[in-house]
Structure formats: C-alpha cells, structure tokens
Design a protein around this motif. Structure first.
Motif, mmCIF file in Angstrom:
data_model
loop_
_atom_site.group_PDB
_atom_site.id
_atom_site.type_symbol
_atom_site.label_atom_id
_atom_site.label_comp_id
_atom_site.label_asym_id
_atom_site.label_seq_id
_atom_site.Cartn_x
_atom_site.Cartn_y
_atom_site.Cartn_z
ATOM 1 N N HIS A 51 14.575 76.192 20.225
ATOM 2 C CA HIS A 51 15.245 74.886 20.115
ATOM 3 C C HIS A 51 14.064 74.062 19.234
ATOM 4 O O HIS A 51 14.719 73.079 18.843
ATOM 5 C CB HIS A 51 15.562 74.232 21.346
ATOM 6 C CG HIS A 51 16.865 74.750 22.047
ATOM 7 N ND1 HIS A 51 17.528 73.948 22.614
ATOM 8 C CD2 HIS A 51 17.431 75.670 21.891
ATOM 9 C CE1 HIS A 51 18.728 74.268 22.892
ATOM 10 N NE2 HIS A 51 18.471 75.740 22.599
ATOM 11 N N LEU A 52 13.022 74.398 19.184
ATOM 12 C CA LEU A 52 11.894 73.547 18.596
ATOM 13 C C LEU A 52 12.276 73.415 17.111
ATOM 14 O O LEU A 52 12.083 72.594 16.252
ATOM 15 C CB LEU A 52 10.521 73.927 18.687
ATOM 16 C CG LEU A 52 9.707 73.450 19.658
ATOM 17 C CD1 LEU A 52 8.377 74.116 19.448
ATOM 18 C CD2 LEU A 52 9.538 71.940 19.556
ATOM 19 N N PHE A 53 12.937 74.383 16.374
ATOM 20 C CA PHE A 53 13.169 74.284 15.069
ATOM 21 C C PHE A 53 14.510 74.278 14.747
ATOM 22 O O PHE A 53 15.017 74.237 13.414
ATOM 23 C CB PHE A 53 12.817 76.118 14.554
ATOM 24 C CG PHE A 53 11.264 76.313 14.952
ATOM 25 C CD1 PHE A 53 10.460 75.893 14.099
ATOM 26 C CD2 PHE A 53 11.157 77.045 16.143
ATOM 27 C CE1 PHE A 53 8.944 76.127 14.642
ATOM 28 C CE2 PHE A 53 9.799 77.252 16.242
ATOM 29 C CZ PHE A 53 8.757 76.908 15.647
ATOM 30 N N ARG A 54 15.363 73.768 15.542
ATOM 31 C CA ARG A 54 16.808 73.202 15.195
ATOM 32 C C ARG A 54 16.557 71.712 14.765
ATOM 33 O O ARG A 54 15.655 71.115 15.427
ATOM 34 C CB ARG A 54 17.783 73.403 16.380
ATOM 35 C CG ARG A 54 18.123 74.950 16.445
ATOM 36 C CD ARG A 54 18.724 75.105 17.652
ATOM 37 N NE ARG A 54 20.156 74.303 17.963
ATOM 38 C CZ ARG A 54 20.946 74.702 18.621
ATOM 39 N NH1 ARG A 54 20.682 75.406 19.836
ATOM 40 N NH2 ARG A 54 21.990 73.648 18.731
ATOM 41 N N SER A 55 17.666 71.335 14.062
ATOM 42 C CA SER A 55 17.417 70.000 13.764
ATOM 43 C C SER A 55 18.144 69.059 14.938
ATOM 44 O O SER A 55 18.940 69.573 15.649
ATOM 45 C CB SER A 55 18.174 69.653 12.683
ATOM 46 O OG SER A 55 19.533 70.127 12.685
ATOM 47 N N PRO A 56 17.574 67.760 15.225
ATOM 48 C CA PRO A 56 18.252 67.084 16.228
ATOM 49 C C PRO A 56 19.502 66.604 16.172
ATOM 50 O O PRO A 56 19.849 66.410 15.007
ATOM 51 C CB PRO A 56 17.161 65.965 16.242
ATOM 52 C CG PRO A 56 16.568 65.878 15.142
ATOM 53 C CD PRO A 56 16.529 67.377 14.506
ATOM 54 N N PHE B 97 15.317 73.934 9.399
ATOM 55 C CA PHE B 97 14.205 73.211 9.748
ATOM 56 C C PHE B 97 13.944 71.671 9.576
ATOM 57 O O PHE B 97 13.735 71.649 8.386
ATOM 58 C CB PHE B 97 12.898 74.079 9.998
ATOM 59 C CG PHE B 97 11.510 73.344 10.486
ATOM 60 C CD1 PHE B 97 11.705 73.097 11.691
ATOM 61 C CD2 PHE B 97 10.742 72.900 9.502
ATOM 62 C CE1 PHE B 97 10.543 72.653 12.484
ATOM 63 C CE2 PHE B 97 9.732 72.218 10.101
ATOM 64 C CZ PHE B 97 9.747 71.974 11.321
ATOM 65 N N LEU B 98 13.859 70.867 10.295
ATOM 66 C CA LEU B 98 13.729 69.561 9.996
ATOM 67 C C LEU B 98 12.286 68.908 10.549
ATOM 68 O O LEU B 98 12.182 69.398 11.707
ATOM 69 C CB LEU B 98 14.910 68.889 10.137
ATOM 70 C CG LEU B 98 16.184 68.966 9.513
ATOM 71 C CD1 LEU B 98 17.447 68.443 10.094
ATOM 72 C CD2 LEU B 98 15.999 68.709 8.084
ATOM 73 N N LEU C 53 9.612 66.138 11.816
ATOM 74 C CA LEU C 53 9.867 64.903 12.931
ATOM 75 C C LEU C 53 10.300 63.845 12.291
ATOM 76 O O LEU C 53 10.907 63.065 12.918
ATOM 77 C CB LEU C 53 8.500 64.881 13.475
ATOM 78 C CG LEU C 53 7.759 65.828 14.479
ATOM 79 C CD1 LEU C 53 6.498 65.564 14.846
ATOM 80 C CD2 LEU C 53 8.801 65.834 15.765
ATOM 81 N N ARG D 142 15.483 63.527 7.486
ATOM 82 C CA ARG D 142 16.540 64.142 8.092
ATOM 83 C C ARG D 142 17.834 64.076 7.123
ATOM 84 O O ARG D 142 17.779 63.403 6.465
ATOM 85 C CB ARG D 142 16.984 63.724 9.330
ATOM 86 C CG ARG D 142 17.509 64.362 10.331
ATOM 87 C CD ARG D 142 17.616 63.564 11.890
ATOM 88 N NE ARG D 142 18.415 64.199 12.363
ATOM 89 C CZ ARG D 142 19.714 64.108 12.346
ATOM 90 N NH1 ARG D 142 20.428 63.391 11.376
ATOM 91 N NH2 ARG D 142 20.722 64.701 12.989
#
Lengths: 181, 370
Positions: A20-25, A169-170, A172, A177
């Motif tokens: 989940h860390l590497f998915r875009s928010p 990957f986006l 922070l 974004r």
C-alpha cells in the motif's frame, strides 16, 4: 506441513500494507484538485434561459417552498416581459420540480456546487445571476439535450481500460500528484 | 572518557570553582538532551502521521509548511492554548503530579543512551539496570493518572496498564540479560564497543522478544490496550487536557524514542557504522525501528486482554528463559572466535523455537479463544 498458525498471517498482512505504501493516495486535495461531477447533478444553482421564458409562472406555482418570485408586464405583441425573477437559494430545497414543470425548458439545474456565501443577501439569485453564461452552465438533469456537451464524470479508477488514471508510485509531495483522474 | 568528563576537566584546568566545574557541564548536558529529545519527538510525530497516511492510502498532513512539517508545532500550540480542566471529584494532587511522573523518567532514560563515542551524559557501569529501573516508574504515573481522574474508563486503563507492563517487564529484562552476558558488561558504552557484529544477528530470538516486549512497554499498537480508542475512549489520559495532556503525548513518543535508542544500542550496534558520523548512524537506526513500529501499527489489530496476558506469560517468558540458557551455554562452551557458528546456531534455534512454541501456544485445538 501446513504453515497456518506460525505467524504466517502476520507476515502476509505486513506485506499487504507494505504494498500500500507504493500506491498513490486516493484522497483528493480538494481546493487544488477537483473531480468532475456527474452530468446529471442537481447543482446548487438554477440556470435560466431568458429568451425561452414566457413568464407563465408555472415554476413559481410548482415550488413547494413558494420560493420563486416572478413578476411580468405585457410587452410587444403577445409576449410577456419578465421584470423580476428571483430564487432564494438559501430556502430552495433543490427538488427540481420547477425544472420538471417548465413547459418551455427555460429553467435547468446548474453544474455548480460551490455556492457558499458570506451574507444571506448574496444567496438571493436575481435575474442576472440566474441567466445562462459561460461559467454558469446547465446540467443534464431533466434536460438530456445538454448531456453531449458536458464533460464526463471522473471517478477514482486506477485502471486505464476503464478510463482511469494509471497506477504508479507517487512521492509524498502533493504537487507531484496526478491531476485528478 | 565521555565528552562530559572532558568538559569538566577543561573547566578544572581553567581554575573554575568546584561547584561550577560539576554544575555547568551537567546543566549543559541536560539542556542538550532536552532539546535533542523534543526536536526528535516533533519530527517523529510528523513522520508517524505522514507514514501512517501513506499506509492507509491517504496523504497525511501536508498543508502546514513544506510537506506538513510544521503540523506538530501547530498541534502543540493548539494543545497548550486549551483550557486545563480538572474534574470536580478528582484527586487534585495526584491529577497534577501524574503527568510529571510519567514524563520525567522517560527523559531520565536518555542519560545513559550513547549517541556517539563518549557522547553520553553519564557512563554508568550499571547502565542497563538503570534503564530497567527507571522505565518502570512511568507505570506508577499512569496508574496515578487513571486513579485520580475519577473515571471508570481511565481506571480500567490503569488496571490494564499494571497488568500489561508488569508482565512484559520480565521477558524484556531476560532478553537484556542475554546481551549483557555476551558483552560482559552492563555499561551501554561497553556493550556498543563489544558489538563487532550487531547482536541482532547473534541473538535474533532475544531481539524479537525484546522488540515485542518493548512494544508492549511503550503501549504501541498492537499492544495499545490501555489507550484503546474504540473500547475505553482514550484510556488513562481521558480527563486530561492542556499542558498536562501534552506531557502524556510527549511521553508517549519520548518512550518510543528511548526504546528505539535502547534497541539500536543493544542489538543494532549503536552508533557504529562506516563513513557517516556516529550520531547519523544512531538516528538512522532509530528511525528504521520507529518506521517498523508504525508499519506494525498500520497492519495489526489490537490484541484482546487475555491474548495479551497469555502471549506474555506463555510465549515470551519461556522463550526468554530458553534464550538466556542457550546464550549462557554458548558463552561458556564456544570460544569467541566462532562468531559465525554462534550466529548460524542461534538462527536455527530461533526458527525451531518459534515454530515449536506457536504449535504449543494454540488454545483449544488451534482456536485462539477462551
């Protein structure tokens, strides 16, 4: 040998959250980014077409709130000229009955949804504010003829085939974004 | 010789009066630790919120300053400006003292955590014992807070705190003893210097036990039973606001920082590392441990009370005892030159014991139920 109760579930869960860390928010940074609303939205503003309106006041009669003020005088020929056409959007319940009842398609729901005002007086929409203009467009609610001209609704789809944004990957930062979807 | 003692010597040679020779470096060191700890806590709060947001497909705070770095400062100002409410039927004195008793021992822990060669406030020869003794004091503060608040939820949290922290103290202490056995000293500086190979490789089981025990000691998820938001609202600090709440809040992150520092010192080789300066290596190790803790928080659900207790007494404590025995036998029998044999042996033991114990640990034919 089955590895069921040896903490394998914990490892699986940790791997899932790590992916989940590497998915875009999925949050939309609202004032900076906006989604395109449904084309049939009952927006917060009504759109009035002055050239179609005959001043018959069917809308005023159908309004459950008694919210529409309309007053006319006889103009040239048999046409009525509208003097006052006012809707208090603070009292309006956006039921859309006026739009449905108009026999001449002179009234439509708007696309806009950001109509917060600082003063109660600003909520009263006069003839000029209601009239159709470049940034005051009608939605396709009960007026399907406008549907083709309107932009398609954007949803948060992370699948290119369904017209969504590509999953990537986006970082922070909010500036990097992708713009909406 | 620590940096502090060098400073003292310098003042002595400059013919300062005796009281100033002892007082000046001590006050300077304490202020330095205070600033260091508070700064890192602020960064930690920001880092936790951002990283937790990313785990949950959110962005986290990103409005206040670049990447939202000033958000903790805004939060701190908000908390400090709030009204300080004391419940009518509260025990006023205990209610006032409790946050101080929680926060001060946590600050005291940093006195013996080395952040570089000689960069330690006091090089106690019983450094670890001091840590064990001091870190248990905050339990009393938590229980005082929960009792003084005159609130049923906070009292439940206090009971849970006592049960949880006392139970998890034992495996933590026993796994620390394993480290002290191999290092041959209780002094933190000597333990770091003894680690040619980090003890996480030499004692993987001990590290796992210490990590899980410390996680329970610092009330982090999945062992955050005493401030379980969904069960007992906020636990022991439910009746606290303003500055007193800020003390608890800082204490929460302070103890995470302290335990991460202790873990880095005992198991990850402390400040040692190539190229970069010692303080940077120390901070890198601390942030890695903290990020892992956040990762666990983002993944694992909260344990039930009976599961928590049985995990401590049936799983961690026997494992810690066995680990201690294994380490003791290895220290006695195997020569120090056979480091790699010890590492391989201990990894084998750790895997075998965890598999065996998880088989034994199941209740009622595999269902983890009562």
């Amino acid at each position: 040998m089955k590895f069921e109760r040896y903490g394998i579930g914990i490892a699986k869960g940790m791997a899932l959250t790590f992916r989940h860390l590497f998915r875009s928010p999925i949050t939309i940074q609202y004032p900076d980014e906006k989604l395109v609303t449904s084309r049939r939205i009952r927006g917060n503003e009504l759109v009035w077409f002055p050239e179609k309106c005959t001043g018959c006041a069917t809308c005023a009669k159908s309004c459950p709130q008694g919210n529409i003020v309309i007053s006319t005088h006889r103009g040239e020929g048999s046409k009525f000229e509208v003097d006052i056409f006012e809707i208090d959007s603070g009292r309006c319940i956006f039921c859309g009955l006026c739009v449905e009842s108009c026999p001449y398609d002179a009234l439509a729901m708007g696309l806009s949804y950001e109509c917060a005002k600082y003063r109660r007086g600003d909520l009263i929409l006069s003839k000029e504010k209601l009239a159709v203009s470049a940034n005051h467009q009608p939605s396709a609610y009960y007026r399907p003829q406008f549907e083709d001209k309107l932009p398609k609704q954007s949803l948060l789809l992370y699948n290119q085939a369904e017209g969504g944004q590509k999953l990537k990957f986006l970082p922070l930062s909010k500036r990097k974004r992708g713009s909406g979807a | 010789m620590t940096l502090l003692e060098q400073f003292q010597l310098l003042l002595k040679n400059a013919n300062w009066p005796d009281w100033a020779v002892y007082l000046t470096p001590a006050i300077a060191g304490i202020l330095l630790i205070l600033v260091f700890v508070l700064t890192i806590i602020i960064v930690f709060i920001w880092w936790e919120r951002r990283l937790l947001g990313r785990f949950q497909l959110r962005t986290g705070p990103n409005r206040c300053g670049p990447e939202g770095i000033f958000q903790p400062i805004a939060t701190a100002i908000k908390i400090l400006l709030k009204e300080d409410i004391v419940p009518d039927k509260a025990d006023k004195l205990l209610h006032f003292v409790a946050p101080i008793i929680v926060f001060v021992p946590i600050l005291m822990l940093f006195a013996v955590i080395p952040v570089g060669e000689g960069a330690i406030l006091v090089d106690l020869n019983i450094g670890i014992i001091y840590i064990i003794a001091i870190s248990s004091i905050s339990v009393i503060g938590i229980f005082m807070a929960s009792w003084a608040s005159n609130n049923k939820y906070s009292l439940i949290a206090g009971m849970r705190a006592i049960a949880q922290m006392v139970s998890y103290e034992l495996p933590v202490v026993l796994s620390i003893v394993g480290v002290a056995l191999v290092a041959g000293s209780f002094s933190m500086l000597k333990i770091v210097e003894a680690q040619g190979i980090p003890y996480i490789l030499q004692q993987p089981l001990g590290f796992i036990i210490f990590f899980l025990g410390a996680l329970a000691e610092m009330n982090r998820s999945p062992f955050d039973l005493l401030e379980a938001d969904s069960e007992i609202v906020a636990g022991y600090h439910i009746e606290y606001s303003g500055m007193k709440f800020a003390m608890f809040y800082l204490g929460e992150y302070g103890i995470v920082l302290a335990y991460a520092g202790i873990m880095a010192t005992l198991f990850l080789g402390g400040w040692q590392g190539p190229l970069l300066p010692p303080i940077v290596w120390f901070l890198i190790k601390v942030v890695i441990i903290f990020s892992f803790i956040i990762w666990m928080r983002a993944t694992l659900p909260r344990l039930r009370v009976d599961q928590l207790m049985s995990f401590a007494w049936k799983f961690l404590l026997p494992m810690a005892v066995i680990n201690l025995v294994i380490i003791a036998v290895e220290v006695l029998v195997l020569p120090l030159s056979m480091q790699w044999l010890i590492i391989i042996l201990n990894f084998g033991f750790a895997a075998a014991l965890i598999l065996l114990w998880s088989k034994l640990f199941t209740l009622g034919g595999g269902r983890v139920e009562v």
